[in-house]
Design an enzyme around this catalytic site. Structure first.
Site, PDB file in Angstrom:
ATOM      1  N   HIS A 289      10.971  -5.229  -9.103  1.00 56.45           N
ATOM      2  CA  HIS A 289      11.891  -4.151  -9.025  1.00 56.45           C
ATOM      3  C   HIS A 289      13.219  -4.997  -9.069  1.00 56.45           C
ATOM      4  O   HIS A 289      13.653  -5.357  -7.428  1.00 56.45           O
ATOM      5  CB  HIS A 289      12.181  -3.010  -8.275  1.00 56.45           C
TER       6      HIS A 289
ATOM      7  N   TYR B  49      16.039   7.137  -3.169  1.00 62.37           N
ATOM      8  CA  TYR B  49      16.071   7.719  -2.276  1.00 62.37           C
ATOM      9  C   TYR B  49      16.952   9.077  -1.927  1.00 62.37           C
ATOM     10  O   TYR B  49      18.381   8.019  -2.389  1.00 62.37           O
ATOM     11  CB  TYR B  49      16.063   6.820  -1.551  1.00 62.37           C
TER      12      TYR B  49
ATOM     13  N   PRO C  61       8.030   5.110   7.647  1.00 62.85           N
ATOM     14  CA  PRO C  61       8.349   4.579   5.880  1.00 62.85           C
ATOM     15  C   PRO C  61       9.733   4.175   5.107  1.00 62.85           C
ATOM     16  O   PRO C  61       9.317   3.839   3.634  1.00 62.85           O
ATOM     17  CB  PRO C  61       6.831   4.871   4.896  1.00 62.85           C
TER      18      PRO C  61
ATOM     19  N   LYS D  16       8.718  -0.661   4.995  1.00 62.63           N
ATOM     20  CA  LYS D  16       8.217  -1.717   5.990  1.00 62.63           C
ATOM     21  C   LYS D  16       7.184  -2.234   6.298  1.00 62.63           C
ATOM     22  O   LYS D  16       6.496  -3.537   6.728  1.00 62.63           O
ATOM     23  CB  LYS D  16       9.533  -2.364   7.126  1.00 62.63           C
TER      24      LYS D  16
ATOM     25  N   TYR E  73      16.202  -4.467   2.680  1.00 68.18           N
ATOM     26  CA  TYR E  73      15.439  -4.315   1.995  1.00 68.18           C
ATOM     27  C   TYR E  73      14.390  -4.559   1.468  1.00 68.18           C
ATOM     28  O   TYR E  73      13.417  -5.185   0.857  1.00 68.18           O
ATOM     29  CB  TYR E  73      16.148  -2.898   0.632  1.00 68.18           C
TER      30      TYR E  73
END
Ligand code: RFL
Ligand code: PHB
Length: 392
Positions: A75, A204, A296, A300, A387
């Site tokens: 991704h 998100y 979550p 990580k 990220y």
């Protein structure tokens, strides 16, 4: 009592214990892995889905990267949404590297397969009453019961990879360890369903009704989460209620195209930030969830477990060759990276969720910060470099 000797006794056969065992075995170090649950149970726990590049490299170097390379999904970005604003953060552009979507269940399966195929001692399942003795001496040992028999393992090092509820952390005297914790006033209700993911990337979503996340495992396996009160139980959320709520929280274009179906797994996970310092006491080291928990939201937890394994395996390989310095630095090296991920996960959680005492001001501040993320290349870089994973 049966009695054997090994170099490193690993408590916990989850991803961190198995990966450490695999790396040490390849370095010629003898290990025993003790796991409380049956293998099928360990493999059925649906958890992480996003692997940082550093995690993928570690797995490849440990000889368990082939199926991941074939079946993992690279991704190069993610979507972030709030109310009617939805935009993409391009990891390639902002951080120069992607992440890989590949389930923790698959990582764990690959590690079990690798141990089976090697001449390393098989993982010992169904252990009870694991107790660590003499961790502050040079001759530690571990005792446990299995199949009605008492067992003893003498070793040079004990590694606690036994998760948040394990025994290893509690073996470190309270006067030695410092624990810092934040328990969030909500949980994540997760659903796995055999439906095509709503988008080819993750979404998100911050919404006035609470956070939602659209994730996936493959082309026909979706993983979705909605923020829910920690006091709820999965039974309070029949499928129809879950899909309705998810639709109301996702951006409009995604809500319209969402394909729903029966859930094949549904569970509610509480959210917490937790750190135990130090991560080493004498000849006992902690790894992964045994030492730290992150919510979550930043994906990580598993990645931190893998970076701990990176630092610890370097230290243990050197120590088994007579060089102790790496072990002296293990806790500090691991914690330096852990704290940054704790901060990022807390920040992203705070940005995306509704809190019980939120005011309209708080919601507006979140929306303003998300708009800033959308408009500022500098803000997107900060998001993306965290990220995709800070360097080891
Ligand atoms: P684990 O996986 O908890 O494994 C510990 C093992 O130790 C065993 N055990 C014992 N064995 C012997 N004796 C005892 N006394 C024992 N006590 C316990 C347990 O049975 C178990 O098999 O810890 P480990 O290996 O450190 O791995 C950590 C990860 O599992 C965890 O950090 C992640 O799953 C967190 N996480 C995520 N991490 C990511 O990097 N990316 C994600 O996208 C992500 N999503 C998630 C997550 C965790 C979630 N939940 C359910 C907490 C999503 C969710 C919903
Ligand atoms: C998941 O797919 O389970 C997942 C993905 C991203 C997260 C957390 C969980 O931040």
């Amino acid at each position: 009592m049966s009695r054997i000797r090994t170099q490193v006794c690993i408590v916990g056969g989850g991803p961190s214990g198995l990966l450490l065992g695999q790396i040490l075995h390849r370095a010629g170090i003898d290990t025993r892995i003790l796991e409380r649950r049956p293998r099928a149970h360990v493999l059925s726990r649906i958890r992480a889905g996003v692997l940082e590049g550093g995690t993928v490299d570690m797995l490849r170097r440990a000889g368990v990267g082939d199926r991941l390379a074939r079946e993992g999904f690279v991704h190069t970005g993610t979507r972030v949404a709030s109310r009617d604003r939805a935009f993409r953060i391009d990891f390639a552009e902002s951080a120069g590297k992607p992440v890989t979507v590949y389930g923790q269940t698959e990582v764990t399966q690959d590690l079990y397969d690798a141990r089976d195929a090697s001449d390393a001692a098989p993982v010992i399942h169904g252990v009870e009453g694991v107790t660590i003795h003499g961790a502050d001496t040079d001759v530690p040992h571990v005792t446990y019961d299995a199949g009605g028999t008492a067992h003893r393992i003498d070793c040079d090092w004990v590694v606690g990879c036994d998760g948040f509820h394990g025994v290893s952390r509690r073996t470190i005297p309270e006067a030695v360890r410092t624990e810092v914790e934040r328990v969030y006033p909500f949980g994540w209700l997760g659903v796995l369903s055999e439906t095509p993911p709503v988008d080819h990337e993750l979404i998100y979503a911050n919404s006035p009704r609470g956070f939602a996340l659209a994730s996936m495992r493959n082309e026909n396996l979706s993983r979705y989460y909605v923020q829910a009160p920690v006091t709820d139980r999965a039974e309070d959320w029949p499928d129809d209620r879950f899909w309705d709520e998810l639709r109301r929280r996702l951006p409009a274009d995604a809500a319209e195209t969402l394909v729903t179906g029966p859930s094949i797994e549904k569970s509610l996970a509480p959210l917490r930030s937790f750190i135990c310092e130090p991560m080493r006491w004498g000849r006992l080291c902690l790894v992964g969830d045994a030492a730290h928990i992150v919510p979550p939201t930043g994906a990580k937890g598993l990645n931190l477990a893998v970076s701990d394994v990176h630092y610890l395996s370097e230290g243990l390989i050197a120590a088994c060759g007579g060089e102790a310095e790496g072990m002296d630095r293990y806790s500090d090296r691991a914690l330096a990276r852990v704290w940054k991920a704790v901060r990022y996960s807390w920040w992203f959680t705070t940005l995306m969720h509704r809190y019980p005492d939120d005011t309209a001001f708080h919601q507006k501040m979140q929306e303003a910060e998300i708009a800033y993320l959308d408009g500022s290349p500098a803000a997107r870089t900060v998001f993306a470099e965290n990220y995709v994973g800070l360097p080891f």
